[in-house]
Design an enzyme around this catalytic site. Structure first.
Site, PDB file in Angstrom:
ATOM      1  CG  LEU A  29      14.556  27.061 -31.058  1.00 18.57           C
ATOM      2  CD1 LEU A  29      15.020  28.328 -31.747  1.00 18.57           C
ATOM      3  CD2 LEU A  29      13.053  27.149 -30.774  1.00 18.57           C
ATOM      4  CG  HIS A  30      20.892  23.660 -31.288  1.00 20.68           C
ATOM      5  ND1 HIS A  30      20.889  23.980 -32.620  1.00 20.68           N
ATOM      6  CD2 HIS A  30      22.189  23.688 -30.909  1.00 20.68           C
ATOM      7  CE1 HIS A  30      22.125  24.167 -33.030  1.00 20.68           C
ATOM      8  NE2 HIS A  30      22.934  24.009 -32.017  1.00 20.68           N
TER       9      HIS A  30
END
Ligand code: UD1
Ligand code: UDP
Length: 390
Positions: free
Chosen positions: A228-229
């Site tokens: 997740l980024h």
């Protein structure tokens, strides 16, 4: 082939994690060609966009990438500040080195800065991973790739769809521009490294993710892997909270491992979201080999990363993409990737179906044959030599 005595000078601009991997594939192809008598001089410029050991140096060490000839030390900052500083510093390097071509990769701020600095100095730009579109202009990556494509002379596309996207914007192969589907250089990389990663990485054991049974050896696939980024997810507290809640819920039944990107870590701290997620196993960012091994053996992957979506496809691991759209539409069309957005209900509903999707595998060559790096270098050397001689 260019004449044996001609030296073609390429400046390669990198700065962010996925670019080290992509540029590494092309660098290997350059070295191969040089062994056969070509003389391509590649100069690596690292903008410094990523700088933590686990976001940067670990890839240079593990993949034996060339030590950057220039390190610009730009670091983090707002889009304007970061891109502006890169522009200023890349220009100095390009004026000194006077390369025939500047190579840029993907869609980060380092990509755009490299392309813009070169184009303003009338140096041809080669864009690797050209033609991708999410058609969501609120994403910084979409702005970066659109502008970079329009500034480029060599557009190396990873898929036919990418070539079509460019055509829709009036960018086509011809006298002034080269537009070619060469395949995806990340595919080159995974083919080259996946066996090595399987052998060298001990991550599954280190994380104690195997259910070991007395006589039947090790059983993997008892965990999900998440990454997740993307700014559109991490910088919106509502979305980030919802995503973390969903992953935490999954973690109640099956282990879920999340190598934490520094942006996400920062945002979780800023929005006080670090507590109440005890079912997610947060770990430090991984090296490439550890990441490939963890991907390959996962029951399923949940991600908002571009590269990880493709790797899930190549490694034949079902993928749920935590976004509303993707540039890698082929992975969705093939049934390996499902866009699930950021809402908890949808994510939890779809995660239960990952096993069923495994049967829909087709196996084809949407992303080329794993020889993209070689094709890029052949095209560049041929054309650059012609440009020099004309
Ligand atoms: C960048 C790219 C994104 C790509 C991603 C790959 C842009 C606009 N975004 O996003 O397209 O998918 O890289 O991982 O170029 N930070 C650290 N240490 C580091 C690097 C970053 O702590 O080594 C933190 C800083 O707080 C920084 C934040 O992460 O402000 C974001 O970093 P940045 O490079 O701006 O964007 P990414 O989110 O990494
Ligand atoms: N990756 C890695 N370690 C990690 C997370 C990702 O080596 O902890 C690799 C991943 O296997 C892929 C690339 O980094 O090759 C993807 O980069 P990222 O997700 O940061 O960016 P994106 O592809 O979304 O631009």
């Amino acid at each position: 082939m260019p004449p044996k005595d001609s030296i073609i000078k390429i400046v390669t601009i990198v700065g962010a994690r996925p670019q080290f991997i992509k540029a590494g594939a092309v660098n290997r192809a350059i070295e191969e060609l040089n062994k056969r008598g070509n003389r391509i001089r590649e100069i690596w410029v690292h903008t410094g966009q990523h700088y933590d050991y686990l976001m940067d140096k670990v890839f240079f060490e593990e993949l034996k990438l060339p030590k950057p000839d220039y390190h610009l030390g730009v670091g983090s900052g707002s889009h304007a500040k970061q891109t502006g500083l890169m522009l200023e510093r890349i220009e100095v390097v390009l004026q000194k080195e006077k390369p025939e071509v500047v190579m840029v990769y993907g869609d980060t701020n380092s990509t755009l800065a490299g392309a813009l600095a070169a184009a303003k100095l009338n140096i041809p730009v080669a864009h690797v991973e050209a033609g991708l579109r999410s058609y969501n202009r609120t994403m910084p990556e979409e702005i970066n790739r659109l502008l970079t494509d329009h500034l480029s002379t060599f557009l190396f596309c990873p898929t036919d769809q990418a070539v079509r996207n460019l055509l829709n914007e009036g960018i086509k192969d011809g006298r002034t521009r080269i537009v070619k589907n060469v395949g995806d250089v990340m595919y080159d990389s995974i083919l080259y490294y996946s066996k090595m990663a399987e052998r060298k990485s001990s991550i599954i054991k280190d994380l104690d993710l195997c259910l070991s049974t007395p006589n039947s050896g090790l059983r993997a696939q008892n965990y999900y892997l998440a990454t997740l980024h993307r700014a559109e997810n991490t910088d919106d507290p509502k979305k980030l909270k919802s995503l973390l809640k969903a992953l935490n819920e999954i973690g109640k039944n099956t282990p879920i491992v999340l190598p934490l990107h520094p942006r996400t870590k920062k945002m979780m701290e800023m929005y006080h979201l670090s507590s109440g997620v005890k079912n997610i196993r947060f770990i430090e960012p991984l090296s490439y080999f550890d990441m490939l091994k963890l991907e390959k053996n996962a029951k399923g992957i949940l991600t908002d990363s571009g590269g990880v979506q493709k790797e899930a496809y190549w490694l034949k691991v079902p993928c749920l993409t935590l976004r509303e759209e993707t540039e890698w539409v082929e992975t969705v069309e093939e049934g390996w990737n499902v866009l699930v957005g950021t809402g908890m209900k949808r994510i939890l509903r779809e995660v239960g179906h990952t096993e069923r999707r495994r049967r829909y595998r087709k196996g084809n060559r949407i992303f080329g044959d794993g020889k993209g790096g070689g094709k890029i270098v052949q095209i560049l050397t041929r054309r650059s030599a012609n440009m020099k001689n004309s």
